[in-house]
Motif scaffolding. Structure first.
Motif, PDB file in Angstrom:
ATOM      1  N   ASP A  48       0.834  -1.205   0.000  1.00  0.00           N
ATOM      2  CA  ASP A  48       0.000   0.000   0.000  1.00  0.00           C
ATOM      3  C   ASP A  48       0.873   1.261   0.000  1.00  0.00           C
ATOM      4  O   ASP A  48       2.009   1.224   0.454  1.00  0.00           O
ATOM      5  CB  ASP A  48      -0.858  -0.024   1.286  1.00  0.00           C
ATOM      6  CG  ASP A  48      -2.179   0.696   1.125  1.00  0.00           C
ATOM      7  OD1 ASP A  48      -2.355   1.414   0.130  1.00  0.00           O
ATOM      8  OD2 ASP A  48      -3.039   0.537   2.016  1.00  0.00           O
ATOM      9  N   ASP A  49       0.313   2.360  -0.489  1.00  0.00           N
ATOM     10  CA  ASP A  49       0.956   3.690  -0.373  1.00  0.00           C
ATOM     11  C   ASP A  49       2.356   3.743  -0.956  1.00  0.00           C
ATOM     12  O   ASP A  49       3.214   4.463  -0.434  1.00  0.00           O
ATOM     13  CB  ASP A  49       1.036   4.139   1.102  1.00  0.00           C
ATOM     14  CG  ASP A  49      -0.318   4.215   1.769  1.00  0.00           C
ATOM     15  OD1 ASP A  49      -1.335   4.236   1.054  1.00  0.00           O
ATOM     16  OD2 ASP A  49      -0.359   4.243   3.015  1.00  0.00           O
ATOM     17  N   GLU A 102      -4.075   4.955  -6.444  1.00  0.00           N
ATOM     18  CA  GLU A 102      -4.926   5.311  -5.308  1.00  0.00           C
ATOM     19  C   GLU A 102      -5.420   6.749  -5.399  1.00  0.00           C
ATOM     20  O   GLU A 102      -4.725   7.623  -5.923  1.00  0.00           O
ATOM     21  CB  GLU A 102      -4.135   5.209  -4.002  1.00  0.00           C
ATOM     22  CG  GLU A 102      -3.687   3.849  -3.596  1.00  0.00           C
ATOM     23  CD  GLU A 102      -3.185   3.888  -2.147  1.00  0.00           C
ATOM     24  OE1 GLU A 102      -1.969   3.941  -1.947  1.00  0.00           O
ATOM     25  OE2 GLU A 102      -4.032   3.883  -1.227  1.00  0.00           O
TER      26      GLU A 102
HETATM   27 MG    MG Z   1      -3.159   3.574   0.515  1.00  0.00          MG
END
Ligand code: MG
Ligand code: C2E
Ligand code: MG
Length: 281
Positions: free
Chosen positions: A186-187, A244
């Motif tokens: 993620d991220d 995202e």
């Molecule tokens: Mg994220």
């Protein structure tokens, strides 16, 4: 052993000078705030006060919903919605992350078992959850009791999970992957973004942080270059990519043209409670 919050409270109370120094008062206030929220979150836990919202993840080529990310929601009786960024650290401090994290996994699997079989569910896992030995057991139990295919469950971690003991983290990620679930980073792009993690942890997907999605769509050349590099890397490793925080048509178009395989963001849908998913069909 005193937790830092309690220690600050203790020191503030011990201070006999009448008024404490500014930073001590700040610490006191923060400690008090955390303590109050901790009580409230315990109560929420025992009274079904926590809920999950689901946000669609879209195939960049076909536009079909290929998955949904489960996001924890807490509506405080007096303060209203408190964002997870704020209350998850409190949950971790209070030693409740395993209990709540396990509930999130079971709940998300039970919900996803009712969707069509093409749709995956993504659950966020924090570093504190990985450190315990019980996570793989919880995941296995949730998959077994809901009969969800393991490949339909994605576990999202940020690279912060690697800040502790690398060997322990990699071992617990590997234990999870051995169950057949998909690991997602993620991220990506937000922190150190070390390439080393990518080769060692066998992620099925990389999520490109919103800041690059915005930057690339605004024509910032450095962002475009970085997104290019991440996507080339992902292709080379044979992993999928999700952009995202896609908020506009322009951002969706740019990320799709750059070769991102999936898109997620308010442009396609906000996180909504499970009941609203059913109404959507
Ligand atoms: Mg994220
Ligand atoms: P995340 O996993 O990166 O989740 C994406 C966050 O971006 C979510 O915030 C989502 O509501 C928000 N978002 C989605 N699309 C857009 C958009 O187009 N624009 C903007 N501005 N934001 C968008 P949320 O729900 O506040 O969650 C924040 C973080 O809290 C998550 O980031 C995740 O790290 C953590 N989190 C959420 N639920 C859980 C959970 O069940 N367990 C754990 N351990 N962490 C969780
Ligand atoms: Mg996530």
């Amino acid at each position: 052993l005193m937790r830092s919050a309690d220690l600050a409270l203790y020191r503030a109370k011990q201070d006999g000078r009448g008024g404490f120094a500014y930073f001590e008062r700040r610490m006191y206030e923060e400690a008090e705030e955390s303590r109050l929220l901790e009580q409230d979150v315990r109560q929420a836990l025992s009274e079904d006060g926590l809920a999950l919202a689901y946000q669609p993840i879209i195939d960049a080529t076909t536009g079909a919903v290929v998955g949904r990310e489960a996001l924890l929601r807490w509506r405080h009786p007096k303060r209203g919605d408190i964002p997870p960024d704020q209350f998850i650290p409190i949950i971790e401090d209070a030693g409740l992350i395993h209990q709540i994290g396990d509930w999130v996994i079971r709940e998300a699997c039970a919900e996803a078992a009712r969707w069509d079989r093409q749709t995956r569910v993504a659950v966020n896992i924090s570093a504190a959850q990985l450190s315990g030995a019980g996570l793989a057991k919880t995941v296995l139990g949730a998959l077994a009791s809901t009969r969800l295919e393991p490949s339909r469950l994605e576990l999202e971690v940020t690279e912060s999970v690697f800040l502790g003991d690398d060997a322990v983290t990699l071992a617990s990620l590997e234990r999870l992957r051995a169950l057949g679930v998909r690991l997602v980073l993620d991220d990506f792009g937000k922190g150190y973004s070390s390439f080393g993690y990518l080769s060692r942890a066998h992620f099925a997907k990389i999520k490109i942080d919103q800041s690059f999605v915005r930057g690339a769509a605004d024509g910032a050349q450095d962002c475009v270059a970085i997104v290019h590099a991440i996507l080339a890397l992902a292709r080379g490793l044979g992993v999928e990519t999700t952009a995202e925080g896609v908020e506009t048509e322009a951002q969706a178009e740019v990320m799709q043209q750059l070769g991102c395989t999936q898109l997620q963001g308010f442009h396609f849908g906000r996180p909504v409670p499970a009941e609203e998913l059913e109404q959507l069909g």
